[in-house]
Enzyme design. Structure first.
Site, PDB file in Angstrom:
ATOM      1  CD  GLU A 330      -4.589  -6.236   4.158  1.00  0.00           C
ATOM      2  OE1 GLU A 330      -4.026  -5.003   4.068  1.00  0.00           O
ATOM      3  OE2 GLU A 330      -5.739  -6.338   3.653  1.00  0.00           O
ATOM      4  CE  LYS A 441     -12.654  -4.511 -14.810  1.00  0.00           C
ATOM      5  NZ  LYS A 441     -13.356  -4.208 -13.177  1.00  0.00           N
ATOM      6  CD1 TRP A 446      -9.782  -2.872 -17.846  1.00  0.00           C
ATOM      7  CD2 TRP A 446      -8.362  -3.356 -16.301  1.00  0.00           C
ATOM      8  NE1 TRP A 446     -10.058  -4.313 -17.321  1.00  0.00           N
ATOM      9  CE2 TRP A 446      -8.972  -4.501 -16.394  1.00  0.00           C
ATOM     10  CE3 TRP A 446      -7.295  -3.286 -15.319  1.00  0.00           C
ATOM     11  CZ2 TRP A 446      -8.943  -5.569 -15.525  1.00  0.00           C
ATOM     12  CZ3 TRP A 446      -6.975  -4.472 -14.694  1.00  0.00           C
ATOM     13  CH2 TRP A 446      -7.962  -5.477 -14.649  1.00  0.00           C
TER      14      TRP A 446
HETATM   15  P1  ADP Z   1      -7.199   0.441   4.030  1.00  0.00           P
HETATM   16  O1  ADP Z   1      -7.420  -0.115   5.316  1.00  0.00           O
HETATM   17  O2  ADP Z   1      -7.966   1.646   3.549  1.00  0.00           O
HETATM   18  O3  ADP Z   1      -7.200  -0.635   2.909  1.00  0.00           O
HETATM   19  P2  ADP Z   1      -4.160   0.694   3.812  1.00  0.00           P
HETATM   20  O4  ADP Z   1      -3.508   1.862   4.230  1.00  0.00           O
HETATM   21  O5  ADP Z   1      -3.995  -0.679   4.183  1.00  0.00           O
HETATM   22  O6  ADP Z   1      -5.624   1.090   4.468  1.00  0.00           O
HETATM   23  O7  ADP Z   1      -4.377   0.924   2.337  1.00  0.00           O
HETATM   24  C1  ADP Z   1      -3.705   0.251   1.364  1.00  0.00           C
HETATM   25  C2  ADP Z   1      -4.181   0.442  -0.007  1.00  0.00           C
HETATM   26  O8  ADP Z   1      -3.914   1.809  -0.237  1.00  0.00           O
HETATM   27  C3  ADP Z   1      -3.340  -0.106  -1.094  1.00  0.00           C
HETATM   28  O9  ADP Z   1      -4.014  -1.320  -1.168  1.00  0.00           O
HETATM   29  C4  ADP Z   1      -3.449   0.844  -2.351  1.00  0.00           C
HETATM   30  O10 ADP Z   1      -4.636   0.455  -2.864  1.00  0.00           O
HETATM   31  C5  ADP Z   1      -3.616   2.274  -1.563  1.00  0.00           C
HETATM   32  N1  ADP Z   1      -2.251   2.898  -1.643  1.00  0.00           N
HETATM   33  C6  ADP Z   1      -1.243   3.084  -0.920  1.00  0.00           C
HETATM   34  N2  ADP Z   1      -0.420   3.766  -1.078  1.00  0.00           N
HETATM   35  C7  ADP Z   1      -0.500   4.045  -2.248  1.00  0.00           C
HETATM   36  C8  ADP Z   1       0.032   4.915  -3.175  1.00  0.00           C
HETATM   37  N3  ADP Z   1       1.392   5.319  -3.079  1.00  0.00           N
HETATM   38  N4  ADP Z   1      -0.461   5.133  -4.456  1.00  0.00           N
HETATM   39  C9  ADP Z   1      -1.668   4.504  -4.624  1.00  0.00           C
HETATM   40  N5  ADP Z   1      -2.450   3.923  -3.909  1.00  0.00           N
HETATM   41  C10 ADP Z   1      -1.868   3.649  -2.722  1.00  0.00           C
END
Ligand code: ADP
Length: 544
Positions: A330, A441, A446
């Site tokens: 997004e 939780k 958390w």
């Molecule tokens: P999906 O389609 O699986 O959601 P995205 O590539 O859009 O694929 O995923 C986004 C999500 O990936 C983020 O909202 C986050 O939770 C996780 N994410 C992306 N980069 C990182 C990072 N460097 N560290 C931790 N989580 C990450």
């Protein structure tokens, strides 16, 4: 009073036109699906992109029409990025790792008129074509010699299709807010949702990606996108290359350690980016084969959290600077990158490392804030954590034709709710604590599964680790650590817990450790927590 400056639209065609005109000599190197390494220049690519534009118009593709791709990182896919968007149509990149039902859903939802497929994915489309009555044709991305026998109803050969056209094309000029490309999220819950990018958002995102505090791209950079072009536009790297005329190296379908190493070495790659899983395979290969990375200067790690052990291996063993990055489909996708600010860059290594593990610093262009459950903004003190909300010119404003999701994922004042839980400090450093769906939780507090997983993979013999919350009579939920061992490793759960004891808060200590042969992954390479929770739902914690 209006400023008196030109309203010259920010268009994707302008980027490739610039590259061909000024960096026509620069190479694009691809590991082709047919096998051999393919090389040509930006000048060659541009000629073919104009042939493609003519071919698309001859097929009847018009401004706003959706044209899909199911393809690896290669030169024909690169041509489609520019040719399809250049004529004002929408380049819809499909992730072939989605389930067939999801692929049918998104092709139908996007109303794709044509699909361009690599040879590898011809069977995938053959198997679902009956469910796609609106699809007008499938173009197989190969030459006549490699055209397969196919049951596809309206199959074309890519090279024949473009070969029949002139290398002359005048790019239409239109509003920069026109849609340029479309990507669906992997839809871990519910159907995939579409993020519809515009020419303007793509160009602005590319400028950020190229900036020194982004991924740092210049004309002398040699870029290898180790993230597929079907995964959020390869994080913008296929656009970044043309904006500065950088040499581009496309790995085709070779993401294993050896294939990656060969291209990094032979093509003298200086900059790459990908998800941690890819780097685990590469680091493993380098160690086993005693290889080095003399040319590589920086590696972007994102899509999932980069463990400290990985940052250390890149920097201390191979002299490669790590840029941790965070973002999502997004957000085009890059939202933050972890370039150290001037104050922290001068700190001793251990203190610096604490900041490198964070997901990055707020950059100009993407505003961040964290919210409590009632939607109130939480302090930027590096401690309070809440749902991360974002806004900016390369963040979606709503989902593509999805009223329900568009209503629930935005605040009333128009911020996008990421679904990530994070902290933010006074200097703009952001650290992801967890996905809001995954956080554990325990007793009203958390526990971050990401922190636990990253600490666990630091133990020698742990190849991959996942943490999930299991129900607990006293604490609501308690962590279970699931570990995949490296080959031949002889380790126990007690040893891992002992290793964790000085790395995490005492009450975060997993209540149990189990070993698994492998972990399930999502279509974008992240550990899939939903099937894990299903597998271990009846597991009894010794403390319960
Ligand atoms: P999906 O389609 O699986 O959601 P995205 O590539 O859009 O694929 O995923 C986004 C999500 O990936 C983020 O909202 C986050 O939770 C996780 N994410 C992306 N980069 C990182 C990072 N460097 N560290 C931790 N989580 C990450």
């Amino acid at each position: 009073m209006r400023g008196l400056m030109m309203d010259d639209p920010l268009l994707i065609s302008g980027m490739i036109e610039y590259a061909a005109q000024n960096h026509g000599y620069q190479e694009i190197v691809s590991r082709s699906v047919e096998g051999p390494i393919h090389r040509y220049t930006y000048a060659d690519a541009y000629g073919r992109i104009k042939q493609l534009a003519n071919a698309l118009e001859r097929l009847g593709v018009r401004i706003g029409d959706r044209v899909a791709t199911v393809a690896w990182n290669g030169y024909r896919h690169f041509e489609l990025y520019y040719g399809v968007s250049g004529i004002g149509a929408v380049c819809h990149t499909i992730n072939p790792r989605l389930f067939p039902e999801q692929i049918v859903y998104i092709i139908d939802h996007a109303a794709d008129r044509f699909i361009f497929v690599d040879l590898t994915f011809v069977p995938l489309i053959e198997a679902v074509q009956d469910k796609l009555p609106a699809l007008e044709g499938v173009i197989v991305m190969t030459d006549a010699a490699h055209m397969p026998e196919t049951s596809l109803a309206n199959a074309y050969c890519y090279e024949d299709l473009i070969g029949a056209e002139e290398q002359d094309f005048a790019w239409p000029q239109f509003d920069e807010n026109t849609a340029s490309s479309l990507c669906y999220t992997s839809g871990t819950t519910g159907n995939p949702k579409g993020a519809l990018y515009s020419h303007r958002s793509t160009v602005l995102h590319t400028m950020f990606v190229c900036a020194t505090d982004g991924f740092g791209v210049s004309n002398g950079t040699v870029i290898l996108p180790a993230v597929p072009m079907f995964h959020v536009n390869a994080w913008g790297l296929a656009y970044a290359a043309t904006m500065y005329g950088a040499k581009l190296v496309l790995p085709g379908m070779g993401y294993d350690g050896q294939s990656m190493y060969e291209l990094l070495d032979e093509e003298k790659v200086t900059m790459t980016a990908g998800v941690p899983t890819i780097w685990l395979m590469l680091l493993d290969y380098l160690k086993k084969e005693s290889k080095d990375l003399p040319h590589l200067k920086s590696a972007g790690i994102g899509g999932a959290a980069a463990p400290l052990s990985m940052i250390e291996a890149f920097e201390d063993d191979y002299g490669v600077r790590v840029h941790h990055a965070w973002g999502m489909t997004e957000m085009s996708p890059v939202g933050t990158t972890a370039h150290l600010n001037a104050r922290i860059a001068g700190l001793p290594k251990q203190e610096r490392r604490a900041y490198q593990q964070k997901q990055g610093r707020e950059v100009w262009g993407v505003k961040l804030k964290i919210l409590d459950d009632e939607g109130n903004e939480l302090p930027r003190d590096g401690k309070a954590f809440g749902e991360l909300a974002v806004r900016g010119p390369w963040v979606i404003d709503s989902y593509f034709e999805n009223e329900d999701a568009s209503q629930t994922q935005f605040t009333d004042d128009g911020w996008f709710l990421t679904g990530d839980v994070a902290t933010l400090d006074a200097e703009g450093h952001m650290q992801i604590v967890d996905r809001s769906k995954d956080v554990i939780k325990s007793g009203g507090e958390w526990i971050s599964t990401i922190d636990l997983e990253n600490a666990a993979v630091g133990y020698p013999g742990v190849a991959e680790a996942a943490v999930i919350g299991l129900p607990h009579p006293k604490w609501d939920e308690r962590p279970l650590l699931i570990v995949v061992k490296t080959q031949d490793a002889d380790i126990t759960g007690e040893e891992i817990l002992e290793f964790l004891s000085d790395k995490i808060a005492r009450w975060w200590m997993p209540d149990d450790v189990v070993f698994a042969d492998e972990l399930p992954h999502t279509a974008t390479g992240k550990i899939a927590k939903i099937p894990l929770r299903e597998t271990y739902k009846d597991h009894k914690l010794p403390t319960a």
